[in-house]
Design a protein around this motif. Structure first.
Motif, PDB file in Angstrom:
ATOM      1  N   UNK A   2       0.890  -1.081   0.016  1.00 20.48           N
ATOM      2  CA  UNK A   2       0.101   0.159  -0.036  1.00 20.48           C
ATOM      3  C   UNK A   2       0.838   1.112   0.214  1.00 20.48           C
ATOM      4  N   UNK A   3       1.982   1.116   1.042  1.00 21.32           N
ATOM      5  CA  UNK A   3       2.744   2.387   0.943  1.00 21.32           C
ATOM      6  C   UNK A   3       3.649   2.651  -0.525  1.00 21.32           C
ATOM      7  N   UNK A   4       3.888   1.778  -1.398  1.00 20.61           N
ATOM      8  CA  UNK A   4       4.573   1.816  -2.365  1.00 20.61           C
ATOM      9  C   UNK A   4       3.717   2.349  -3.491  1.00 20.61           C
ATOM     10  N   UNK A   5       2.326   1.902  -3.420  1.00 22.84           N
ATOM     11  CA  UNK A   5       1.353   2.055  -4.403  1.00 22.84           C
ATOM     12  C   UNK A   5       0.917   3.658  -4.059  1.00 22.84           C
ATOM     13  N   UNK A  10       1.122   8.997  -6.308  1.00 20.40           N
ATOM     14  CA  UNK A  10       1.318  10.533  -5.743  1.00 20.40           C
ATOM     15  C   UNK A  10       2.370  11.136  -6.975  1.00 20.40           C
ATOM     16  N   UNK A  11       3.273  10.409  -7.212  1.00 25.03           N
ATOM     17  CA  UNK A  11       4.397  10.917  -8.154  1.00 25.03           C
ATOM     18  C   UNK A  11       3.925  10.632  -9.673  1.00 25.03           C
ATOM     19  N   UNK A  12       2.969  10.261  -9.803  1.00 25.51           N
ATOM     20  CA  UNK A  12       2.229  10.071 -11.107  1.00 25.51           C
ATOM     21  C   UNK A  12       2.887   8.996 -12.114  1.00 25.51           C
ATOM     22  N   UNK A  13       3.069   7.920 -11.610  1.00 28.85           N
ATOM     23  CA  UNK A  13       3.559   6.676 -12.284  1.00 28.85           C
ATOM     24  C   UNK A  13       2.625   5.851 -13.062  1.00 28.85           C
ATOM     25  N   UNK A  19      -5.192  -7.895 -10.400  1.00 31.07           N
ATOM     26  CA  UNK A  19      -6.526  -8.416  -9.378  1.00 31.07           C
ATOM     27  C   UNK A  19      -6.428  -9.851  -9.366  1.00 31.07           C
ATOM     28  N   UNK A  20      -7.230 -10.157  -8.132  1.00 30.76           N
ATOM     29  CA  UNK A  20      -7.294 -11.587  -8.006  1.00 30.76           C
ATOM     30  C   UNK A  20      -6.031 -12.344  -7.277  1.00 30.76           C
ATOM     31  N   UNK A  21      -5.075 -11.530  -7.092  1.00 27.87           N
ATOM     32  CA  UNK A  21      -3.848 -12.003  -6.533  1.00 27.87           C
ATOM     33  C   UNK A  21      -3.935 -11.901  -4.889  1.00 27.87           C
ATOM     34  N   UNK A  22      -4.890 -11.549  -4.467  1.00 22.94           N
ATOM     35  CA  UNK A  22      -5.033 -11.322  -2.951  1.00 22.94           C
ATOM     36  C   UNK A  22      -4.351 -10.129  -2.277  1.00 22.94           C
ATOM     37  N   UNK A  23      -4.343  -9.926  -1.158  1.00 19.05           N
ATOM     38  CA  UNK A  23      -3.939  -8.752  -0.122  1.00 19.05           C
ATOM     39  C   UNK A  23      -4.514  -7.328  -0.603  1.00 19.05           C
ATOM     40  N   UNK A  24      -3.667  -6.470  -0.536  1.00 20.47           N
ATOM     41  CA  UNK A  24      -3.954  -4.975  -1.108  1.00 20.47           C
ATOM     42  C   UNK A  24      -4.239  -4.956  -2.428  1.00 20.47           C
ATOM     43  N   UNK A  25      -3.643  -5.793  -3.246  1.00 21.24           N
ATOM     44  CA  UNK A  25      -3.750  -5.590  -4.778  1.00 21.24           C
ATOM     45  C   UNK A  25      -5.497  -5.980  -4.955  1.00 21.24           C
ATOM     46  N   UNK A  26      -6.081  -6.610  -4.163  1.00 21.19           N
ATOM     47  CA  UNK A  26      -7.448  -6.850  -4.467  1.00 21.19           C
ATOM     48  C   UNK A  26      -8.304  -5.753  -4.278  1.00 21.19           C
ATOM     49  N   UNK A  73       7.410   2.411 -13.648  1.00 21.77           N
ATOM     50  CA  UNK A  73       6.298   1.470 -13.852  1.00 21.77           C
ATOM     51  C   UNK A  73       6.230   0.640 -12.472  1.00 21.77           C
ATOM     52  N   UNK A  74       5.200   0.644 -11.991  1.00 25.94           N
ATOM     53  CA  UNK A  74       4.768  -0.397 -10.586  1.00 25.94           C
ATOM     54  C   UNK A  74       3.801  -1.263 -10.909  1.00 25.94           C
ATOM     55  N   UNK A  75       4.335  -2.580 -10.785  1.00 33.61           N
ATOM     56  CA  UNK A  75       3.138  -3.796 -10.717  1.00 33.61           C
ATOM     57  C   UNK A  75       2.839  -4.005  -9.387  1.00 33.61           C
ATOM     58  N   UNK A  76       1.614  -4.089  -9.035  1.00 32.58           N
ATOM     59  CA  UNK A  76       1.142  -4.449  -7.565  1.00 32.58           C
ATOM     60  C   UNK A  76       0.540  -5.815  -7.806  1.00 32.58           C
ATOM     61  N   UNK A  77       0.942  -6.907  -6.855  1.00 27.22           N
ATOM     62  CA  UNK A  77       0.430  -8.029  -6.431  1.00 27.22           C
ATOM     63  C   UNK A  77       0.461  -8.323  -5.080  1.00 27.22           C
ATOM     64  N   UNK A  78      -0.195  -9.405  -4.766  1.00 23.69           N
ATOM     65  CA  UNK A  78      -0.101  -9.705  -3.436  1.00 23.69           C
ATOM     66  C   UNK A  78       1.166 -10.230  -2.672  1.00 23.69           C
ATOM     67  N   UNK A  79       2.168 -10.546  -3.447  1.00 23.29           N
ATOM     68  CA  UNK A  79       3.515 -10.831  -3.137  1.00 23.29           C
ATOM     69  C   UNK A  79       4.383  -9.438  -3.038  1.00 23.29           C
ATOM     70  N   UNK A  80       4.796  -9.403  -1.874  1.00 24.69           N
ATOM     71  CA  UNK A  80       5.732  -8.048  -1.730  1.00 24.69           C
ATOM     72  C   UNK A  80       6.821  -8.218  -2.571  1.00 24.69           C
TER      73      UNK A  80
END
Length: 86
Positions: A2-5, A10-13, A19-26, A73-80
């Motif tokens: 969540x922090x990285x997201x 905010x930085x416009x990345x 989706x469907x990977x669990x955790x915050x990503x969902x 580019x940032x990719x968000x999944x459930x795995x840190x």
């Protein structure tokens, strides 16, 4: 995650959310909708990793600033381990 997201948002990345990977990503879609804060970046959602990467790359290509050191580019999944700023 969540922090990285929130920093990337905010930085416009360009951000891809698997989706469907669990955790915050969902919950990212819900968080973006709730906060209703504009960004100069883009947030893309998909449950298909290949489609998600393609959406993100298209987002980078269509950006007026193009590929620059500030356009990451940032990719968000459930795995840190998968939260990657490229």
């Amino acid at each position: 995650t969540l922090n990285e997201f929130t920093i990337a948002y905010d930085e416009g990345k360009i951000i891809g959310v698997l989706e469907g990977s669990g955790g915050v990503a969902d919950h990212v879609r819900e968080i973006v909708r709730f906060c209703n804060k504009p960004t100069t970046g883009g947030v893309f959602f998909s449950s298909d990793p290949e489609k998600l990467v393609e959406q993100c790359l298209n987002g980078l290509r269509s950006c007026p600033r193009g590929f620059t050191s500030k356009r990451t580019l940032m990719l968000v999944t459930s795995s840190a381990d998968s939260n990657t700023l490229c």
